[in-house]
Design a protein around this motif. Structure first.
Motif, PDB file in Angstrom:
ATOM      1  N   PRO A  50      -7.383  -4.233   4.088  1.00  0.00           N
ATOM      2  CA  PRO A  50      -7.246  -2.933   3.583  1.00  0.00           C
ATOM      3  C   PRO A  50      -5.885  -3.272   5.003  1.00  0.00           C
ATOM      4  CG  PRO A  50      -9.030  -2.472   5.007  1.00  0.00           C
ATOM      5  CD  PRO A  50      -9.181  -3.915   4.316  1.00  0.00           C
ATOM      6  N   ARG A  51      -4.584  -1.877   4.123  1.00  0.00           N
ATOM      7  CA  ARG A  51      -3.382  -1.959   5.543  1.00  0.00           C
ATOM      8  C   ARG A  51      -4.239  -1.306   6.636  1.00  0.00           C
ATOM      9  NH1 ARG A  51       2.585  -3.013   3.710  1.00  0.00           N
ATOM     10  NH2 ARG A  51       2.577  -1.369   6.525  1.00  0.00           N
ATOM     11  N   LEU A  52      -3.748  -1.614   7.404  1.00  0.00           N
ATOM     12  CA  LEU A  52      -3.823  -0.836   8.891  1.00  0.00           C
ATOM     13  C   LEU A  52      -3.124   0.302   8.699  1.00  0.00           C
ATOM     14  CD1 LEU A  52      -5.333  -1.218  11.847  1.00  0.00           C
ATOM     15  CD2 LEU A  52      -2.761  -2.185  12.791  1.00  0.00           C
ATOM     16  N   CYS A  64       2.271  -3.801  10.426  1.00  0.00           N
ATOM     17  CA  CYS A  64       3.926  -4.188   9.491  1.00  0.00           C
ATOM     18  C   CYS A  64       3.867  -4.575   7.940  1.00  0.00           C
ATOM     19  CB  CYS A  64       5.344  -4.933   9.876  1.00  0.00           C
ATOM     20  SG  CYS A  64       5.310  -3.773  11.531  1.00  0.00           S
ATOM     21  N   GLY A  65       2.349  -5.373   7.567  1.00  0.00           N
ATOM     22  CA  GLY A  65       2.388  -5.648   6.756  1.00  0.00           C
ATOM     23  C   GLY A  65       2.206  -6.997   6.652  1.00  0.00           C
ATOM     24  N   GLU A  66       2.427  -7.760   7.328  1.00  0.00           N
ATOM     25  CA  GLU A  66       2.823  -9.022   7.260  1.00  0.00           C
ATOM     26  C   GLU A  66       1.433 -10.296   6.636  1.00  0.00           C
ATOM     27  OE1 GLU A  66       4.677 -11.274   7.704  1.00  0.00           O
ATOM     28  OE2 GLU A  66       6.427  -9.806   8.832  1.00  0.00           O
ATOM     29  N   ALA A 114     -10.130  -4.424  14.848  1.00  0.00           N
ATOM     30  CA  ALA A 114      -8.954  -3.444  15.027  1.00  0.00           C
ATOM     31  C   ALA A 114      -9.304  -2.026  13.596  1.00  0.00           C
ATOM     32  CB  ALA A 114      -7.848  -3.400  14.181  1.00  0.00           C
ATOM     33  N   GLN A 115      -9.710  -2.721  11.823  1.00  0.00           N
ATOM     34  CA  GLN A 115      -9.501  -2.253  10.923  1.00  0.00           C
ATOM     35  C   GLN A 115     -11.690  -1.226  10.987  1.00  0.00           C
ATOM     36  OE1 GLN A 115      -8.578  -1.324   7.788  1.00  0.00           O
ATOM     37  NE2 GLN A 115      -6.537  -2.298   8.206  1.00  0.00           N
TER      38      GLN A 115
END
Length: 107
Positions: A9-11, A46-48, A71-72
């Motif tokens: 999942p995205r941060l 940023c999605g890297e 972090a997630q």
């Protein structure tokens, strides 16, 4: 053959956390570990991909995955940390002018 899409999942960060990451990743006076973590989290935000982050910050896949995973779980993990130390238990230090000549005494 195309690379597969990441299932991570995205941060999601608050505007305050984004500002803190932005400042910390460019800091020259903060501890290196915090700056490195901020750079990893910024690139992840940023999605890297993990592979791109590895190359960008020169860390192993395991270290990058651990940082992004924590972090997630912790919502960014940007707040103050205890450093993995248990809180101190025991006596309280106090100033005792009369008996110790102004020194500190453990009570």
């Amino acid at each position: 053959m195309m690379a597969r899409k990441s299932t991570r999942p995205r941060l999601v960060l608050t505007p305050e956390e984004v500002k803190l990451l932005e400042e910390l990743r460019q800091s020259r006076t903060a501890p290196w570990r915090k700056v490195q973590r901020a750079r990893v989290l910024w690139l992840y935000y940023c999605g890297e991909t993990i592979a791109a982050i590895m190359k960008g910050v020169r860390m192993t896949r395991k270290s990058v995955a651990r940082t992004t995973g924590s972090a997630q779980r912790g919502g960014g993990g940007l707040g103050p940390r205890n450093g993995g130390l248990a809180p101190r238990t025991g006596g309280v230090w106090s100033c005792n002018d009369a008996s110790n000549g102004g020194g500190l005494v453990l009570q």
